[in-house]
Design a protein around this motif. Structure first.
Motif, PDB file in Angstrom:
ATOM      1  N   PHE A  54      -6.821  -3.887  -2.737  1.00  0.00           N
ATOM      2  CA  PHE A  54      -6.523  -4.326  -1.370  1.00  0.00           C
ATOM      3  C   PHE A  54      -7.834  -4.616  -0.654  1.00  0.00           C
ATOM      4  O   PHE A  54      -8.716  -3.770  -0.609  1.00  0.00           O
ATOM      5  CB  PHE A  54      -5.757  -3.246  -0.601  1.00  0.00           C
ATOM      6  CG  PHE A  54      -4.371  -3.017  -1.118  1.00  0.00           C
ATOM      7  CD1 PHE A  54      -3.349  -3.898  -0.808  1.00  0.00           C
ATOM      8  CD2 PHE A  54      -4.081  -1.931  -1.915  1.00  0.00           C
ATOM      9  CE1 PHE A  54      -2.055  -3.695  -1.280  1.00  0.00           C
ATOM     10  CE2 PHE A  54      -2.800  -1.716  -2.399  1.00  0.00           C
ATOM     11  CZ  PHE A  54      -1.786  -2.607  -2.091  1.00  0.00           C
ATOM     12  N   ASP A  55      -7.968  -5.821  -0.129  1.00  0.00           N
ATOM     13  CA  ASP A  55      -9.200  -6.089   0.618  1.00  0.00           C
ATOM     14  C   ASP A  55      -8.875  -6.401   2.074  1.00  0.00           C
ATOM     15  O   ASP A  55      -7.727  -6.426   2.489  1.00  0.00           O
ATOM     16  CB  ASP A  55     -10.029  -7.198  -0.040  1.00  0.00           C
ATOM     17  CG  ASP A  55      -9.183  -8.379  -0.397  1.00  0.00           C
ATOM     18  OD1 ASP A  55      -8.038  -8.436   0.077  1.00  0.00           O
ATOM     19  OD2 ASP A  55      -9.646  -9.253  -1.160  1.00  0.00           O
ATOM     20  N   LEU A  60       0.456   3.617  -3.112  1.00  0.00           N
ATOM     21  CA  LEU A  60      -0.451   4.749  -2.932  1.00  0.00           C
ATOM     22  C   LEU A  60      -0.003   5.743  -1.871  1.00  0.00           C
ATOM     23  O   LEU A  60      -0.011   6.954  -2.111  1.00  0.00           O
ATOM     24  CB  LEU A  60      -1.852   4.234  -2.556  1.00  0.00           C
ATOM     25  CG  LEU A  60      -2.908   5.325  -2.359  1.00  0.00           C
ATOM     26  CD1 LEU A  60      -3.352   5.900  -3.679  1.00  0.00           C
ATOM     27  CD2 LEU A  60      -4.107   4.818  -1.579  1.00  0.00           C
ATOM     28  N   MET A  99       0.840  -1.216   0.000  1.00  0.00           N
ATOM     29  CA  MET A  99       0.000   0.000   0.000  1.00  0.00           C
ATOM     30  C   MET A  99       0.869   1.258   0.000  1.00  0.00           C
ATOM     31  O   MET A  99       0.571   2.225  -0.700  1.00  0.00           O
ATOM     32  CB  MET A  99      -0.878   0.040   1.266  1.00  0.00           C
ATOM     33  CG  MET A  99      -1.960  -1.003   1.315  1.00  0.00           C
ATOM     34  SD  MET A  99      -2.830  -0.905   2.903  1.00  0.00           S
ATOM     35  CE  MET A  99      -3.667  -2.499   2.904  1.00  0.00           C
ATOM     36  N   ILE A 124      -8.679   7.473   1.416  1.00  0.00           N
ATOM     37  CA  ILE A 124      -7.574   6.519   1.296  1.00  0.00           C
ATOM     38  C   ILE A 124      -8.124   5.098   1.274  1.00  0.00           C
ATOM     39  O   ILE A 124      -7.701   4.255   0.475  1.00  0.00           O
ATOM     40  CB  ILE A 124      -6.578   6.702   2.463  1.00  0.00           C
ATOM     41  CG1 ILE A 124      -5.900   8.067   2.374  1.00  0.00           C
ATOM     42  CG2 ILE A 124      -5.539   5.597   2.459  1.00  0.00           C
ATOM     43  CD1 ILE A 124      -5.024   8.382   3.577  1.00  0.00           C
ATOM     44  N   ALA A 151      -9.616   4.390  -2.056  1.00  0.00           N
ATOM     45  CA  ALA A 151      -8.574   4.272  -3.084  1.00  0.00           C
ATOM     46  C   ALA A 151      -7.857   2.931  -2.961  1.00  0.00           C
ATOM     47  O   ALA A 151      -7.557   2.275  -3.974  1.00  0.00           O
ATOM     48  CB  ALA A 151      -7.578   5.426  -2.953  1.00  0.00           C
ATOM     49  N   LEU A 152      -7.591   2.502  -1.718  1.00  0.00           N
ATOM     50  CA  LEU A 152      -6.935   1.201  -1.521  1.00  0.00           C
ATOM     51  C   LEU A 152      -7.840   0.080  -1.998  1.00  0.00           C
ATOM     52  O   LEU A 152      -7.387  -0.879  -2.627  1.00  0.00           O
ATOM     53  CB  LEU A 152      -6.562   1.010  -0.045  1.00  0.00           C
ATOM     54  CG  LEU A 152      -5.398   1.860   0.477  1.00  0.00           C
ATOM     55  CD1 LEU A 152      -5.269   1.736   1.987  1.00  0.00           C
ATOM     56  CD2 LEU A 152      -4.083   1.476  -0.194  1.00  0.00           C
ATOM     57  N   LEU A 154      -7.648  -0.223  -5.614  1.00  0.00           N
ATOM     58  CA  LEU A 154      -6.398  -0.835  -6.069  1.00  0.00           C
ATOM     59  C   LEU A 154      -6.379  -2.341  -5.818  1.00  0.00           C
ATOM     60  O   LEU A 154      -5.392  -3.010  -6.135  1.00  0.00           O
ATOM     61  CB  LEU A 154      -5.204  -0.193  -5.352  1.00  0.00           C
ATOM     62  CG  LEU A 154      -4.811   1.213  -5.801  1.00  0.00           C
ATOM     63  CD1 LEU A 154      -3.733   1.787  -4.904  1.00  0.00           C
ATOM     64  CD2 LEU A 154      -4.330   1.192  -7.256  1.00  0.00           C
TER      65      LEU A 154
END
Lengths: 84, 84
Positions: free
Chosen positions: B34-35, A69, A65, B25, B28-29, B32
């Motif tokens: 990310f879970d 980002l 991360m 954030i 946004a993660l 991308l």
């Protein structure tokens, strides 16, 4: 059982990178009468709570991360502390 | 001899205060890929280097800086760690 893990991420400017925000705080503190301040640097602090991950997976995930980002790795360093 | 002391200050939003920046954030993660992220909160991190002060005086001085300038104590908490 749901396992939560908190990642505390510090993002700071690399040494040598100008920090105008920190400079502004330093000047403002001087204007308020605080003396003996040698330097002020401002960074970001992000807390991320992750669910159902192992410490190793959490570390890897948060590093990714930061790279993708959260941090601009050209001018910023990041530091990750995990706590269960 | 010049004695330097570094204060590491964390400024975070109080519990219950909305954190749109943290939410952004988080989204946004998620975008991308990310879970497993339960929550993201963003705060500020400030490093202040002080000259020629005792630990007690440094603590008092940095607390006063937080109250007067660095933190909005209506909605933010601050936390100070000193290191010699």
């Amino acid at each position: 059982m749901q396992k939560l893990m908190k990642a505390r991420v510090h993002i700071t400017l690399k040494n040598g990178v100008l920090d105008p925000q920190g400079k502004a705080i330093e000047n403002a503190l001087g204007g308020l009468g605080f003396d003996g301040i040698s330097e002020v640097r401002q960074g970001k602090y992000i807390e991320i709570v992750l669910e159902n991950v192992s410490p190793a997976a959490a570390q890897a995930s948060v590093e990714s991360m930061c790279e993708k980002l959260l941090a601009n790795t050209v001018i910023e360093n990041y530091e990750i502390d995990l706590e269960a």
